[in-house]
Design an enzyme around this catalytic site. Structure first.
Site, PDB file in Angstrom:
ATOM      1  N   CYS A  45     -31.156 -14.156   1.638  1.00  0.00           N
ATOM      2  CA  CYS A  45     -32.021 -15.157   2.265  1.00  0.00           C
ATOM      3  C   CYS A  45     -31.352 -16.512   2.138  1.00  0.00           C
ATOM      4  CB  CYS A  45     -33.419 -15.137   1.681  1.00  0.00           C
ATOM      5  SG  CYS A  45     -33.549 -15.948   0.106  1.00  0.00           S
TER       6      CYS A  45
ATOM      7  N   ARG B  98     -45.897 -20.658   3.354  1.00  0.00           N
ATOM      8  CA  ARG B  98     -45.760 -19.468   2.516  1.00  0.00           C
ATOM      9  C   ARG B  98     -46.194 -19.755   1.087  1.00  0.00           C
ATOM     10  NH1 ARG B  98     -40.284 -17.694   1.854  1.00  0.00           N
ATOM     11  NH2 ARG B  98     -41.451 -16.503   0.349  1.00  0.00           N
TER      12      ARG B  98
END
Ligand code: EPU
Length: 433
Positions: free
Chosen positions: A115, A397
Site C-alpha cells: 500500500c 477511513r
C-alpha cells in the site's frame, strides 16, 4: 468525489470528545467470530473501515445492527472467505484468518499486497498460525488455510507486528493447550482485544508486554455486558496537534493520556503546554513551535501513526527538526505535498530533516494515506489562505466526523464537490456552517 477546503489562520479553542479507537474496534469486531452468539459493543467509531468490517462479517454470515451499541450476531458461519474486493479496500480484513481457522477449520483470504506506506507483508501472521497447526496454500492471490483443532505452541515473532499478534492471539484462544507468543506487539489496542477475548472466557495473560501466554479453551461466548472500545490515541494526538499548529487551546475528553506518553513528551519538546487528568488532555500551543527530534518505534515508543502530523508541526518550528521513520519504508509521501505549501523538508531514505518556516501558504494538495491526510489538514489549518485537500476518502477511513469536530473548535473548513473551483464559492462553503 469530494475535497476538503480550509481557510487557515484561525486559532482553535474548545473541547472535543475522542472517538473509540479504529485499530481496537477492527480486531475486536472480527474477534467476535470466535465466540458464537450475539455481541454488543460500545464506543465503535463511525468510519468507512468499520462499515467495511461489518459488511465483511455480513458476507461471512454474521449480520450486524449499527446504533449507539453495535450488535453482531456470530451464531453461524456460512462462508469463510475474505475476497480481494474487500481486502484491497481494508488490509485489516486479513484479521479474519486466525478466527476463521480456529472456529471453522478453514479460511480463504485474499493477500493484501502493498500500500502507499510500504510493502507490508503478512508472513508473520502465517508463520504464527502455522506454528499452531494451520496449513496454507497460496493460489490466485489468495491464502487458502485449513486446520484441524489447533494446538498450543511457543512462537517468536521476527518483529513486533500489531495485526500479526492480533491474528495469532485470536486463533490461539481456541487451541488445545498453552500458547506463548514472544516478541509480540505491546500496543494498547492489543490489550483491549485481549481484554475483550478474556471477557468472552479466554485465558490470556501478559497483554501489553512482549510475551503473551494463552491457555486455550474449548469454547467462548459473548460477554454478558457490552464491551466498550478504548479511546483512539491517534485521533486524540491529531486534535492536540491542531491546537499546536494554530496556537490554540484544545482539551480532548474521553481519552487516556497514559496511551500517549511518547507523543505528549514530543509535543512538550515542541513548546506546547500540556495538562492531563485521567481522561482528558489539554494542550496550549505556543506563539512559535520549537524544533524537535522523533524516531518512530513500536509501542511504547513514538507511534508511526503520529509521524505525519508531527512533521506538519516541524514545518512551522523555529529551527531544524529531525524525523526518522523505522516502521514503514515509504511513509513520507506527505512531505512532498507539505513542500507545495512552502515547507522546507529534505528526505533521505527513512530520515527527514525539516527546516521550519514562519508560515505555510494554502495550496491544493493530495492525500496519499490516512495519517498523511490528517497532516495536510493540520497544515491547512495553520496556512495563510485556502487549502484544498483531495482524495479525502483516506480520511473517512479513520477519523470520525473530523470536519464537524474541527468546525466546532472554530476552524473554517468544509467538504465540497471536487469540481467546485471558484474561490468565492469555496469561501462561502466553509463559512456557511
Ligand atoms: N511486517 C512484516 N511481516 C508481517 C507483518 C508486519 O514484515 O507479517 C512488518 C511491516 O511491514 C512493518 C512492521 O512489520 O514494517 C510493523 O507492521 P505491523 O504489522 O505492526 O502493522 P499493521 O499491523 O499492518 C497496524 C495498524 C497501522 C499502524 C501499524 C504500526 C491496524 C489495523 N493497523 O498495522 O495503522 O501503522 O500497526 O503501528 O491496527 C493507521 O491506522 O493509519 C495504520 C496504518
Amino acid at each position: 468525489m469530494e475535497k476538503i477546503v480550509i481557510e487557515g489562520g484561525h486559532r482553535l479553542v474548545g473541547s472535543v470528545k475522542a472517538a473509540g479507537a479504529k485499530n481496537a474496534a477492527l480486531p475486536i469486531l472480527i474477534a467476535t467470530l470466535v465466540a458464537p452468539g450475539e455481541h454488543r459493543l460500545d464506543n465503535i467509531p463511525d468510519l468507512a473501515d468499520i462499515s467495511s468490517t461489518l459488511s465483511l462479517l455480513g458476507r461471512i454470515g454474521c449480520p450486524s445492527l449499527v446504533g449507539p451499541t453495535v450488535k453482531v450476531d456470530t451464531s453461524r458461519i456460512a462462508f469463510s472467505e475474505a475476497p480481494y474486493d474487500v481486502v484491497r479496500k481494508m488490509r485489516a480484513s486479513v484479521l479474519v484468518l486466525g478466527p476463521l481457522i480456529a472456529r471453522h477449520g478453514e479460511a480463504h483470504v485474499s493477500l493484501p499486497g502493498g500500500c502507499a506506506i510500504g510493502v507490508r507483508p503478512i508472513d508473520q501472521h502465517l508463520k504464527g498460525l502455522e506454528a499452531l497447526g494451520a496449513q496454507f496454500e497460496l493460489s490466485g492471490g489468495m491464502v487458502h488455510a485449513t486446520a484441524g483443532r489447533l494446538r498450543g505452541a511457543d512462537f517468536t515473532f521476527d518483529m513486533p507486528t500489531v495485526t500479526g499478534t492480533e491474528n495469532v492471539l485470536t486463533a490461539a484462544v481456541l487451541a488445545d493447550g498453552v500458547t506463548v507468543l514472544r516478541n509480540a506487539a505491546c500496543e494498547p489496542e492489543i490489550e483491549d482485544l485481549a481484554g475483550f477475548l478474556n471477557s468472552c472466557g479466554a485465558k490470556i495473560t501478559g497483554a501489553g508486554t512482549p510475551t503473551l501466554t494463552i491457555e486455550g479453551v474449548a469454547r467462548l461466548s459473548p460477554p454478558s455486558r457490552p464491551w466498550s472500545v478504548v479511546p483512539d490515541r491517534i485521533e486524540t494526538g491529531t486534535y492536540l496537534c491542531a491546537a499546536a499548529v494554530t496556537g490554540g487551546d484544545i482539551t480532548v475528553t474521553h481519552t487516556d493520556p497514559s496511551m500517549l506518553t511518547a507523543v505528549l513528551a514530543r509535543l512538550e519538546d515542541a513548546g506546547c503546554i500540556i495538562d492531563t487528568t485521567a481522561t482528558t488532555i489539554r494542550l496550549r500551543g505556543p506563539e512559535r513551535l520549537k524544533p524537535f527530534t522523533i524516531v518512530t518505534e513500536p509501542h511504547p515508543g513514538f507511534p508511526t501513526d503520529m509521524q505525519a502530523q508531527l512533521m506538519t508541526l516541524a514545518t512551522l518550528a523555529d529551527g531544524r527538526s529531525e524525523i526518522t521513520e523505522t516502521i514503514f519504508e515509504n511513509r513520507f509521501m506527505h512531505a512532498a505535498e507539505l513542500m507545495r505549501m512552502g515547507a522546507r523538508i529534505e528526505t533521505k531514505g527513512n530520515h527527514a530533516t525539516v527546516q521550519g518556516v514562519p508560515r505555510l501558504t494554502g495550496a491544493a494538495v493530495m492525500a496519499s494515506d490516512l495519517r498523511a491526510s490528517a497532516a495536510l489538514l493540520l497544515a491547512g489549518l495553520s496556512a495563510e489562505g485556502l487549502t484544498e485537500v483531495l482524495r479525502i476518502y483516506h480520511l473517512d477511513r479513520g477519523y470520525d466526523g473530523m470536519v464537524e469536530k474541527l468546525r466546532a473548535l472554530g476552524a473554517r473548513i468544509g467538504r465540497v464537490d471536487n469540481d467546485l473551483r471558484d474561490p468565492e464559492a469555496l469561501r462561502r462553503a466553509i463559512t456557511a456552517a
